[in-house]
Design an enzyme around this catalytic site. Sequence first.
Site, PDB file in Angstrom:
ATOM      1  N   ASP A 193     102.354 -41.537 -35.252  1.00 30.22           N
ATOM      2  CA  ASP A 193     103.153 -41.734 -34.195  1.00 30.22           C
ATOM      3  C   ASP A 193     103.552 -40.118 -33.850  1.00 30.22           C
ATOM      4  O   ASP A 193     103.394 -39.125 -35.073  1.00 30.22           O
ATOM      5  CB  ASP A 193     104.708 -42.213 -34.487  1.00 30.22           C
ATOM      6  CG  ASP A 193     105.507 -42.199 -33.281  1.00 30.22           C
ATOM      7  OD1 ASP A 193     105.107 -42.829 -32.355  1.00 30.22           O
ATOM      8  OD2 ASP A 193     106.635 -41.695 -33.316  1.00 30.22           O
ATOM      9  N   SER A 194     103.775 -39.840 -32.583  1.00 31.03           N
ATOM     10  CA  SER A 194     104.282 -38.373 -32.585  1.00 31.03           C
ATOM     11  C   SER A 194     105.555 -37.918 -33.098  1.00 31.03           C
ATOM     12  O   SER A 194     105.792 -36.585 -33.105  1.00 31.03           O
ATOM     13  CB  SER A 194     104.350 -38.390 -31.056  1.00 31.03           C
ATOM     14  OG  SER A 194     105.606 -39.237 -30.338  1.00 31.03           O
ATOM     15  N   TYR A 223     105.836 -36.430 -27.097  1.00 30.69           N
ATOM     16  CA  TYR A 223     104.259 -36.492 -26.164  1.00 30.69           C
ATOM     17  C   TYR A 223     104.895 -37.058 -24.834  1.00 30.69           C
ATOM     18  O   TYR A 223     103.935 -36.890 -23.960  1.00 30.69           O
ATOM     19  CB  TYR A 223     103.431 -37.573 -26.794  1.00 30.69           C
ATOM     20  CG  TYR A 223     102.755 -37.018 -28.128  1.00 30.69           C
ATOM     21  CD1 TYR A 223     103.144 -35.663 -28.827  1.00 30.69           C
ATOM     22  CD2 TYR A 223     101.688 -37.830 -28.382  1.00 30.69           C
ATOM     23  CE1 TYR A 223     102.214 -35.554 -29.838  1.00 30.69           C
ATOM     24  CE2 TYR A 223     101.072 -37.267 -29.704  1.00 30.69           C
ATOM     25  CZ  TYR A 223     101.230 -36.275 -30.383  1.00 30.69           C
ATOM     26  OH  TYR A 223     100.275 -35.841 -31.399  1.00 30.69           O
ATOM     27  N   CYS A 275     102.621 -45.665 -31.230  1.00 28.87           N
ATOM     28  CA  CYS A 275     103.327 -44.965 -30.205  1.00 28.87           C
ATOM     29  C   CYS A 275     102.732 -45.359 -28.822  1.00 28.87           C
ATOM     30  O   CYS A 275     101.487 -45.263 -28.618  1.00 28.87           O
ATOM     31  CB  CYS A 275     103.031 -43.440 -30.510  1.00 28.87           C
ATOM     32  SG  CYS A 275     103.209 -42.151 -29.376  1.00 28.87           S
ATOM     33  N   ASN A 276     103.799 -45.730 -28.029  1.00 33.85           N
ATOM     34  CA  ASN A 276     103.267 -46.220 -26.738  1.00 33.85           C
ATOM     35  C   ASN A 276     102.630 -45.209 -25.848  1.00 33.85           C
ATOM     36  O   ASN A 276     101.852 -45.512 -25.235  1.00 33.85           O
ATOM     37  CB  ASN A 276     104.822 -46.750 -25.995  1.00 33.85           C
ATOM     38  CG  ASN A 276     104.884 -48.063 -26.571  1.00 33.85           C
ATOM     39  OD1 ASN A 276     104.263 -49.137 -26.096  1.00 33.85           O
ATOM     40  ND2 ASN A 276     106.106 -48.162 -27.629  1.00 33.85           N
ATOM     41  N   GLU A 310     116.318 -38.554 -31.724  1.00 36.47           N
ATOM     42  CA  GLU A 310     115.423 -37.554 -32.940  1.00 36.47           C
ATOM     43  C   GLU A 310     116.395 -36.461 -33.181  1.00 36.47           C
ATOM     44  O   GLU A 310     116.189 -36.276 -34.284  1.00 36.47           O
ATOM     45  CB  GLU A 310     114.090 -37.023 -32.160  1.00 36.47           C
ATOM     46  CG  GLU A 310     113.101 -38.171 -32.127  1.00 36.47           C
ATOM     47  CD  GLU A 310     111.751 -37.728 -32.458  1.00 36.47           C
ATOM     48  OE1 GLU A 310     111.695 -36.203 -32.174  1.00 36.47           O
ATOM     49  OE2 GLU A 310     110.867 -38.514 -32.646  1.00 36.47           O
ATOM     50  N   CYS A 341     108.960 -48.303 -26.387  1.00 36.49           N
ATOM     51  CA  CYS A 341     109.144 -47.166 -27.110  1.00 36.49           C
ATOM     52  C   CYS A 341     109.646 -47.416 -28.485  1.00 36.49           C
ATOM     53  O   CYS A 341     110.512 -48.132 -28.406  1.00 36.49           O
ATOM     54  CB  CYS A 341     109.815 -45.862 -26.492  1.00 36.49           C
ATOM     55  SG  CYS A 341     109.880 -44.401 -27.364  1.00 36.49           S
ATOM     56  N   THR A 342     108.853 -46.803 -29.504  1.00 42.20           N
ATOM     57  CA  THR A 342     109.261 -47.209 -30.668  1.00 42.20           C
ATOM     58  C   THR A 342     110.531 -46.733 -31.504  1.00 42.20           C
ATOM     59  O   THR A 342     110.948 -47.000 -32.287  1.00 42.20           O
ATOM     60  CB  THR A 342     107.979 -47.327 -31.730  1.00 42.20           C
ATOM     61  OG1 THR A 342     107.766 -45.660 -31.622  1.00 42.20           O
ATOM     62  CG2 THR A 342     106.894 -48.031 -31.344  1.00 42.20           C
ATOM     63  N   HIS A 343     110.857 -45.699 -30.672  1.00 41.77           N
ATOM     64  CA  HIS A 343     112.236 -45.071 -30.962  1.00 41.77           C
ATOM     65  C   HIS A 343     113.495 -46.112 -30.658  1.00 41.77           C
ATOM     66  O   HIS A 343     114.452 -46.162 -31.187  1.00 41.77           O
ATOM     67  CB  HIS A 343     112.550 -43.783 -30.199  1.00 41.77           C
ATOM     68  CG  HIS A 343     111.547 -42.792 -30.547  1.00 41.77           C
ATOM     69  ND1 HIS A 343     110.503 -42.596 -30.517  1.00 41.77           N
ATOM     70  CD2 HIS A 343     112.078 -41.463 -31.537  1.00 41.77           C
ATOM     71  CE1 HIS A 343     109.712 -41.308 -31.356  1.00 41.77           C
ATOM     72  NE2 HIS A 343     110.844 -40.983 -31.783  1.00 41.77           N
TER      73      HIS A 343
END
Length: 280
Positions: A10-11, A42, A73-74, A158, A192-194
């Site tokens: 993932d980014s 990204y 990561c999407n 983040e 989005c995986t976040h």
Amino acid sequence: MSNQPIGIFDSGFGGLTVFKSIYEQLPGYDYIYLGDNARAPYGNRSFKTIHEYTWECVQWLFAQGCPLVIVACNTASAKALRTIQQQDLKNADPTKRVLGVIRPTAEIVGNYTNTKHIGVLGTKGTVQSGSYLLEIKNFFPDVQVYQQACPLWVPLIENGEYDQPGAEYFVKLYLDQVMAQSPDIDTILLACTHYPIIKGKIEANLPAHVKVVSQGDIVAKSLVDYLHRHPEMETRLTKAGSHQFFTTTDDTADFDHHASLFFSEPVKSTYVAANDLVGC
């Protein structure tokens, strides 16, 4: 190689929510996670740059012995995965595989909606790619999809600001914008995986009947199915129950702190310089 783990890329931190679900469903396997935190986010980068960065990270995971890599990561799945699968692997090693998160999600997300109106929340890069519009239409041609970019959510998450009072404004802002596109939306996909980190806040700012769907369990179940269907890959993977974490930020203590929140257990990472990914 004696150790052939599943690679997860993932980014930044978001892919850890997918890794967590995969690890819960396939706990006996070996894993290596790589977060390209030094070059994140990204979401606003070009197709060319995202492909370059993603392919470098995938090749680094190959060099660590991973025959299978999950791009968790999407944005990278939307802007780089097709080129990697159709072109890069042929020149590198056609026996290895790289899978993403968009297709397995698109295959089943239409099953969640009764009204056939779905809202998709993602980064600017994911939304601009149109990947979810195309993929969902392939599997559910009668479903209407409404996209909304949420550019401030990843920085808030983040930087650990998502629990601050000011974050509530930006959560509600993007939700109001997507819901304004159709009053019939009854399903929201977190593309989005976040975003699972703020799923509770998202649900609190939506009508009670709207379902919020995150990707971790979907991708994990898809991987279980993939390995059942591809024993030639499954038998290559080693199963000592190990997992390693790597990050391109030299502040590993900060990575470990945030990563532990995403992974829901303590994380101890190792630094790998972004420059060292080039040419792997």
